[in-house]
Every structure is written in structure tokens, then in C-alpha cells.
Design an enzyme around this catalytic site. Structure first.
Site, PDB file in Angstrom:
ATOM      1  N   LYS B  49       0.865  -1.188   0.000  1.00  0.00           N
ATOM      2  CA  LYS B  49       0.000   0.000   0.000  1.00  0.00           C
ATOM      3  C   LYS B  49       0.899   1.235   0.000  1.00  0.00           C
ATOM      4  O   LYS B  49       1.923   1.248   0.711  1.00  0.00           O
ATOM      5  CB  LYS B  49      -0.854  -0.065   1.268  1.00  0.00           C
ATOM      6  CG  LYS B  49      -1.924   0.977   1.437  1.00  0.00           C
ATOM      7  CD  LYS B  49      -2.753   0.650   2.681  1.00  0.00           C
ATOM      8  CE  LYS B  49      -3.926   1.602   2.865  1.00  0.00           C
ATOM      9  NZ  LYS B  49      -4.783   1.218   4.008  1.00  0.00           N
ATOM     10  N   SER B 125      -9.464   0.781   3.055  1.00  0.00           N
ATOM     11  CA  SER B 125      -8.652   1.644   2.224  1.00  0.00           C
ATOM     12  C   SER B 125      -7.517   0.910   1.516  1.00  0.00           C
ATOM     13  O   SER B 125      -6.897   1.471   0.620  1.00  0.00           O
ATOM     14  CB  SER B 125      -8.074   2.788   3.054  1.00  0.00           C
ATOM     15  OG  SER B 125      -7.216   2.280   4.065  1.00  0.00           O
ATOM     16  N   SER B 149      -9.584  -1.607   7.207  1.00  0.00           N
ATOM     17  CA  SER B 149      -9.004  -1.336   5.885  1.00  0.00           C
ATOM     18  C   SER B 149      -8.211  -2.488   5.276  1.00  0.00           C
ATOM     19  O   SER B 149      -7.864  -2.434   4.095  1.00  0.00           O
ATOM     20  CB  SER B 149      -8.128  -0.083   5.933  1.00  0.00           C
ATOM     21  OG  SER B 149      -8.943   1.062   5.998  1.00  0.00           O
TER      22      SER B 149
END
Lengths: 58, 420
Positions: B49, B125, B149
Site C-alpha cells: 500500500k 482503504s 481497511s
């Protein structure tokens, strides 16, 4: 606590945030959503053991 | 070397449709792979990420503002640990701006699409982290989980995800969101790889090789966790529990208040973190979240303090539950992934906002830092849904034992349906 337009305008002024009319409405909507969740949290009756800081006992 | 070359070719062929990657580090990956790789992750390509520091790149955290940061001077320690175990970093992945979202509909870098149906969100996310695996581009990624997330995108994309105990894995070199609640963890295409990656990053008891349900007391969560999920999602979880022989049910006490506390803490800390930029350059933030951040910055302090104290109160109540059960099983998301651009969803005949409410079932768990594996357990309307495997703090090993028992079933349940 009542979260209304007046609260948002004053809190934003204190925090140094500039809000136009459209953003003011959106921020108010978000704060009112948080307020509904806060209600569920605020009604919990807490005890001394739920305190966050260390307990000092002489 | 071969696996890395395959991953790079898959990214070239598929990421145009998925939009999971924000940077592909081809030269670095080929150079790393060319050196003899040894260790439990030898030659495994992985991606992170884009809130993890990667040497030579600005740490975007999904934002436009962070493009102005100087490039990181070294990799985040978790990347270094995975590479020390033989894995090869091939790129960085899309996410909701500053991790504040559950859909990865990012206005600066585009939405990440769900590989099971390109019209639907990947979740967030850590949306890029889950979609990159589901699309077969890499088998292993890193994500972060403040309120769900890792688990929400793992559920939406039908992959495995681990949110370890709060504090278990180092957050050094990871752009923060909510210091009280931020966790980091791996996502993978199999339980075995998830376990090997986790072991490479942690200092506690090894989980690779842990298996068997003998002696484990398992229970399915009812009450809040069924009331806030669609009946078909609950059915997939019941089927998975049935396959494990789970008969007992349990109610996690005060889950709604736990979720409320997490929501308030998130808004307040997120708002405060970004207040300087909200004052001077609000127009550079993600339009979907800027007003949420501002609202958090203007919240009365009394709400935040009460939420932190309720968090402790709630933790003590849930901890008692683990005197009679070892592992709790619960749905991960109220529904499968919504369509890209969809503002509301229906859950149990109630119309609610899609983006803030995807975490309805994950927030009560991360609020108190319990370890959770999100396991794929089937599909609803052609899209995957996941189940949370929840244990007491520091007992990731128990989550892995249950996950292993589910693995053969999970592989069949969420086979990809899109070809590229």
C-alpha cells in the site's frame, strides 16, 4: 450538546478553518452524524477504573 | 526470478483494467530477483500500500499533497523483513486518501476496480492491496487497518487478510492516520503464504505449521453482527461455521458502543493530524473525505475523551468473553462490494451511506486491537464476502488454526470469474 450551524461557524473560526456556505453545510452534516454516534458513547456510565491516565494513590 | 517476471508481465497485462498499482518498480524487482534469494519467501513477488516508505519514492498515502514530500531514504522495516526472507518488492498500491475510506475511489489516482466485477469497488482503504492479489498480479501484499481497511477489501475481493493484535507489527515508516487505532498486516492468496509472511515480520510465536482444531472452543457471533449484515452474508458465514462443526453462538457485548468509540476517535485524530493542511490547502484533499476530516477537527474534546474511556470499558467486557471461547466467527462486511460511485446501500431494509458503513462489522473489533483473519467464505450476487476469525489479544496462532481448516473450502468458494 447541540451541533448547529452556529457551533460549526464558531469552532471553524477558532480552529482557523475557512468554510464557504456549501462546505459549511457538508461539515455540519458530518458533525451531526458523528453526534448521533457520540450519543451512544456518552450515555455509558464510567467508573474510576475506566480512566485513561495512571491512578495515583498516596 | 521466474515468479517475479510473471508478476511483472501480469501487472502489464491486467493493471490497466484494475488500477491497483501506483508505481511498478521493475528495475528494482529484477535486480533484487537476480541476486540469489533464500528464505521462507524466496522469490515471492509482493507489493505494498502506498503509505509504506519505499526508498526513492515519496510516500503518497493516496494523496496529492504528499507528492511534494522528499523521497523516502529507506524502506519501511516490514518491507526490509520480507525482503530478508527472500521476497521481492515489485510495486506500490492504490488506496483511499490518507486511509480514510472503505472503497478506494481515489479522485487523484482513479478508482481501483474489483477483479470479480470491474463495475464494483475493491473495498478500502487497502483496495489496491486486495485487488492486486485477486487479479493474480502478485500473491502477497501489505496493507493497513485502522477500522477495517485490510478486512473490508479482503472480503470484497475474496482474498486472505490478517489484522494482527494492536502493536504486534511495527508501524515505523508507515504514514499515520489514527495513532490510537492504526495496525499494519499482510494480505495473500493462501493461508500458507499469509502465515509465512506474518512470521517473517513478527517476533512472537511462529504460526506457520500451526494446525488442527482439537481443543479449540469456537463460537459464531450473533446479535449486532447478524443484525448489521444482509441475510445472504449471514448464510455464507453459517455455512462456513457448519463446515467447522461450530454449534455455539455468542454475543459480543456493547459492539455498537465500541463501533461508536472507534468512529469518534478516528474522526478526531484524523482531523487533528491534517489540520495544518486543511487550513491552508483544503482544495488539494480528496473531495470525498475533506469535509469528514474537517468535522473531526471541530469535534468537542469531551466526545473524544469519553470515546477513549469507553474503549477501555468495552475492552474489559469483551476480554471476559474469551474465558469461555477461544475464537469468534463473524461476517466481515454487511454486503458484498457496491458499485463504483454508489452512495448508499441497503442493509436489513435500512438505506445507509455506503462509504462510512462498510466498516460496521470490523470497527468493533479493531477498536480494541483484537487479532483477526478475514477468510473468503463464498459469494453473494456473484461477489465474494468474507468472515472474521477473531481471537484474544496476541493469539494470532488460534486465528491461523481456524483459517487453515477453512482453506480448502475457501479456495472453491471465491474462484475469480473475470478473465483478462
Amino acid at each position: 450538546m447541540d451541533i448547529d450551524e452556529k457551533y460549526v461557524i464558531e469552532a471553524a473560526r477558532q480552529a482557523g478553518l475557512e468554510l464557504g456556505q456549501e462546505r459549511l453545510r457538508a461539515v455540519l452534516g458530518n458533525l451531526q452524524r458523528i453526534a448521533r454516534l457520540a450519543q451512544v458513547v456518552l450515555e455509558v456510565e464510567l467508573k474510576a477504573e475506566d480512566e485513561l491516565g495512571p491512578e495515583w494513590k498516596p | 526470478m521466474e515468479a517475479v517476471a510473471r508478476a511483472l508481465a501480469a501487472i502489464k497485462a491486467r493493471d490497466g483494467a484494475i488500477n491497483a498499482f501506483t508505481a511498478v518498480l521493475e528495475r528494482r524487482a529484477r535486480a533484487t530477483a537476480a541476486r540469489a534469494r533464500r528464505g521462507p519467501l524466496a522469490g515471492v513477488p509482493f507489493a505494498v500500500k502506498n503509505l509504506f516508505d519505499v526508498k526513492g519514492l515519496a510516500t503518497l498515502a493516496g494523496s496529492k499533497i504528499n507528492r511534494e514530500l522528499p523521497p523516502a531514504t529507506r524502506d519501511a522495516p516490514l518491507i526490509a523483513r520480507l525482503e530478508a526472507a527472500g521476497a521481492v518488492l515489485v510495486g506500490t498500491l492504490n488506496m483511499d486518501e490518507y486511509a480514510y475510506g472503505f472503497s478506494t475511489e481515489n479522485s487523484h489516482y482513479g478508482a481501483t476496480r474489483n477483479p470479480h466485477n470491474l463495475e464494483h469497488v475493491a473495498g478500502g482503504s487497502s483496495g489496491g492491496s486486495a485487488a492486486a492479489i485477486a487479479a493474480g498480479m502478485v500473491p502477497l501484499t501489505l496493507g493497513s487497518d485502522t477500522n477495517g481497511s485490510i478486512r473490508v477489501p479482503a472480503s470484497f475481493c475474496g482474498v486472505w487478510g490478517l489484522k494482527p493484535t494492536f502493536g504486534r507489527l511495527s508501524r515505523e515508516g508507515v504514514f499515520p492516520f489514527v495513532n490510537s487505532l492504526d495496525h499494519v498486516g499482510p494480505l495473500a492468496d493462501s493461508v500458507e503464504l499469509l502465515a509465512r509472511a506474518y512470521d517473517a515480520m513478527q517476533d512472537g510465536k511462529r504460526v506457520a505449521g500451526q494446525r488442527g482444531l482439537k481443543g479449540l472452543r469456537l463460537a459464531r457471533a450473533v446479535g449486532y453482527f447478524e443484525d448489521n449484515a444482509e441475510p445472504q452474508v449471514v448464510e455464507r458465514v453459517r455455512e462456513a461455521c457448519h463446515s467447522l462443526g461450530v454449534r455455539k453462538t455468542v454475543e459480543i457485548p456493547e459492539a455498537e458502543r465500541g463501533r461508536g468509540a472507534a468512529f469518534i476517535i478516528t474522526a478526531a485524530e484524523g482531523g487533528q493530524l491534517h489540520l495544518p493542511n486543511l487550513r491552508t490547502r483544503a482544495g488539494d484533499f480528496e473531495p470525498l473525505t475533506v469535509e469528514r476530516l474537517m468535522a473531526g477537527a471541530l469535534m468537542p474534546a469531551a466526545w473524544y475523551l469519553q470515546a477513549q474511556r469507553v474503549r477501555r470499558w468495552y475492552y474489559r467486557r469483551v476480554k471476559r468473553l474469551f474465558e469461555s471461547v477461544d475464537v469468534i466467527l463473524a461476517p466481515a462486511t454487511p454486503r458484498p462490494a457496491q458499485r463504483i460511485g454508489q452512495d448508499t446501500i441497503i442493509v436489513r431494509n435500512r438505506e445507509i451511506l455506503a462509504r462510512p458503513n462498510a466498516g460496521l462489522l470490523t470497527q468493533p473489533i479493531s477498536c480494541i486491537g483484537l487479532p483477526v483473519i478475514c477468510a473468503p467464505v463464498g459469494k453473494v450476487d456473484g461477489l465474494p464476502v468474507g468472515m472474521q476469525i477473531i481471537a484474544a489479544p496476541w493469539r494470532e496462532d488460534l486465528c491461523f488454526r481456524v483459517a487453515r481448516a477453512l482453506a480448502p473450502r475457501a479456495a472453491q468458494a471465491v474462484a475469480p470469474t473475470v478473465s483478462f
